[in-house]
Design a protein around this motif. Sequence first.
Motif, PDB file in Angstrom:
ATOM      1  N   LYS A   7       1.157  -1.136   0.433  1.00  0.00           N
ATOM      2  CA  LYS A   7      -0.146   0.291   0.032  1.00  0.00           C
ATOM      3  C   LYS A   7       0.926   1.480  -0.129  1.00  0.00           C
ATOM      4  O   LYS A   7       2.170   1.577   0.286  1.00  0.00           O
ATOM      5  CB  LYS A   7      -1.073   0.216   1.057  1.00  0.00           C
ATOM      6  N   VAL A   8       0.925   2.079  -0.896  1.00  0.00           N
ATOM      7  CA  VAL A   8       1.222   3.872  -0.617  1.00  0.00           C
ATOM      8  C   VAL A   8       0.437   4.396   0.168  1.00  0.00           C
ATOM      9  O   VAL A   8      -0.950   4.335  -0.695  1.00  0.00           O
ATOM     10  CB  VAL A   8       1.370   3.992  -2.210  1.00  0.00           C
ATOM     11  N   THR A   9       0.367   5.521   0.618  1.00  0.00           N
ATOM     12  CA  THR A   9       0.090   6.494   1.276  1.00  0.00           C
ATOM     13  C   THR A   9       0.008   7.620   0.325  1.00  0.00           C
ATOM     14  O   THR A   9       1.013   8.545   0.147  1.00  0.00           O
ATOM     15  CB  THR A   9       0.566   6.566   2.541  1.00  0.00           C
ATOM     16  N   ALA A  10      -0.668   8.501   0.191  1.00  0.00           N
ATOM     17  CA  ALA A  10      -0.971  10.160  -0.874  1.00  0.00           C
ATOM     18  C   ALA A  10      -1.799  10.792   0.419  1.00  0.00           C
ATOM     19  O   ALA A  10      -3.067   9.733  -0.767  1.00  0.00           O
ATOM     20  CB  ALA A  10      -0.148   9.569  -1.748  1.00  0.00           C
ATOM     21  N   VAL A  15      -3.569   3.926  -1.135  1.00  0.00           N
ATOM     22  CA  VAL A  15      -4.073   2.914  -2.098  1.00  0.00           C
ATOM     23  C   VAL A  15      -3.124   1.506  -2.600  1.00  0.00           C
ATOM     24  O   VAL A  15      -1.909   1.705  -2.288  1.00  0.00           O
ATOM     25  CB  VAL A  15      -3.368   3.812  -4.336  1.00  0.00           C
ATOM     26  N   PRO A  16      -4.130   0.427  -2.619  1.00  0.00           N
ATOM     27  CA  PRO A  16      -3.088  -0.639  -2.648  1.00  0.00           C
ATOM     28  C   PRO A  16      -2.822  -1.079  -3.957  1.00  0.00           C
ATOM     29  O   PRO A  16      -3.384  -0.641  -4.511  1.00  0.00           O
ATOM     30  CB  PRO A  16      -3.994  -1.749  -1.765  1.00  0.00           C
ATOM     31  N   TYR A  17      -1.569  -1.509  -3.518  1.00  0.00           N
ATOM     32  CA  TYR A  17      -1.411  -2.146  -5.134  1.00  0.00           C
ATOM     33  C   TYR A  17      -0.579  -3.666  -5.235  1.00  0.00           C
ATOM     34  O   TYR A  17       0.301  -4.180  -4.464  1.00  0.00           O
ATOM     35  CB  TYR A  17      -0.298  -1.332  -5.750  1.00  0.00           C
ATOM     36  N   LYS A  82      -1.028  10.721  -7.832  1.00  0.00           N
ATOM     37  CA  LYS A  82      -0.561  11.123  -6.993  1.00  0.00           C
ATOM     38  C   LYS A  82       0.014  10.520  -6.268  1.00  0.00           C
ATOM     39  O   LYS A  82       1.243  10.063  -5.106  1.00  0.00           O
ATOM     40  CB  LYS A  82      -1.175  11.458  -5.841  1.00  0.00           C
ATOM     41  N   ALA A  83      -0.744   8.395  -6.467  1.00  0.00           N
ATOM     42  CA  ALA A  83      -0.044   7.513  -5.983  1.00  0.00           C
ATOM     43  C   ALA A  83       1.502   7.412  -6.686  1.00  0.00           C
ATOM     44  O   ALA A  83       2.420   6.450  -6.174  1.00  0.00           O
ATOM     45  CB  ALA A  83      -0.993   6.987  -5.829  1.00  0.00           C
TER      46      ALA A  83
END
Length: 268
Positions: A7-10, A15-17, A82-83
């Motif tokens: 997951k990335v936080t923006a 946002v999971p990936y 953004k992610a």
Amino acid sequence: MSCLTEKVTANEYTVPYIKFGSGKKTLVILPGLGIQSVIPFASAIKKQYESFCKDYTVYLFERREDMPKAYSVYDMADDTAKAINELGLSDICLFGVSQGGMMAMIIASEFPQLVGKLALGSSAAFVSQESEKVLSEWLSLAQSKDTQGLYLSFGEKVYSAEFFQQHKSAFEDMAKTVTEKDLKRFITLVKGMQGFDAREIIADIKCPVLAIGDTSDNVLGSESTPLIAQLMKNKTNFEMYMYSGCGHAAYDTAEGYTNKLSEFFNKE
């Protein structure tokens, strides 16, 4: 080779990936509208795009967690861009299917520094009246919590008749796993597509573009990909390929699909 789910936080949202592959080049995949998230199917997705693993590091971004009730395709595209930027990715090969393709068009237009090449699978520059009817049917089934009816309608319209009949029982089984959270998410994503129209921004896309469609697309229509071609008729770096008989989900079932993507992305 491992397949990571991260997951990335923006901007205070997450946002999971999925990430796999070890190549120097970057491929980003944006999946289409789904009743449930594709993240649990990471291993199957990796297998589908195995041919990219040597030369590319592949990322598949799902929609953000905790989506607001009003969440347009433009909002989805902005959050995803953004992610992507948060992970330090640039000059990416971007492949978006269906709703993901709509997002990809917006990202390529509004964040040109991120995208080196763009591929669109079974996507559309706008949602037609016929497509609105399909979305309205799915929305009604989801709101009434008819998960079996929803999965059967979804499978019948997204896939070819032959594929749907062969896998009908699997769709029925999947319907039993749908949660309240899944339905809420799906309703938000469907509403976000209604009224989508990006025809005016198509000309702003500067990178090379490949659009792949199917003549029997029962979701966005058989003319959706040719219309993208028409809107890009002045682009010298645009390519189109049409399948026949594979349905909307040609990106999952059509023979040689990933080869066409690879040829396009690897072209100098």
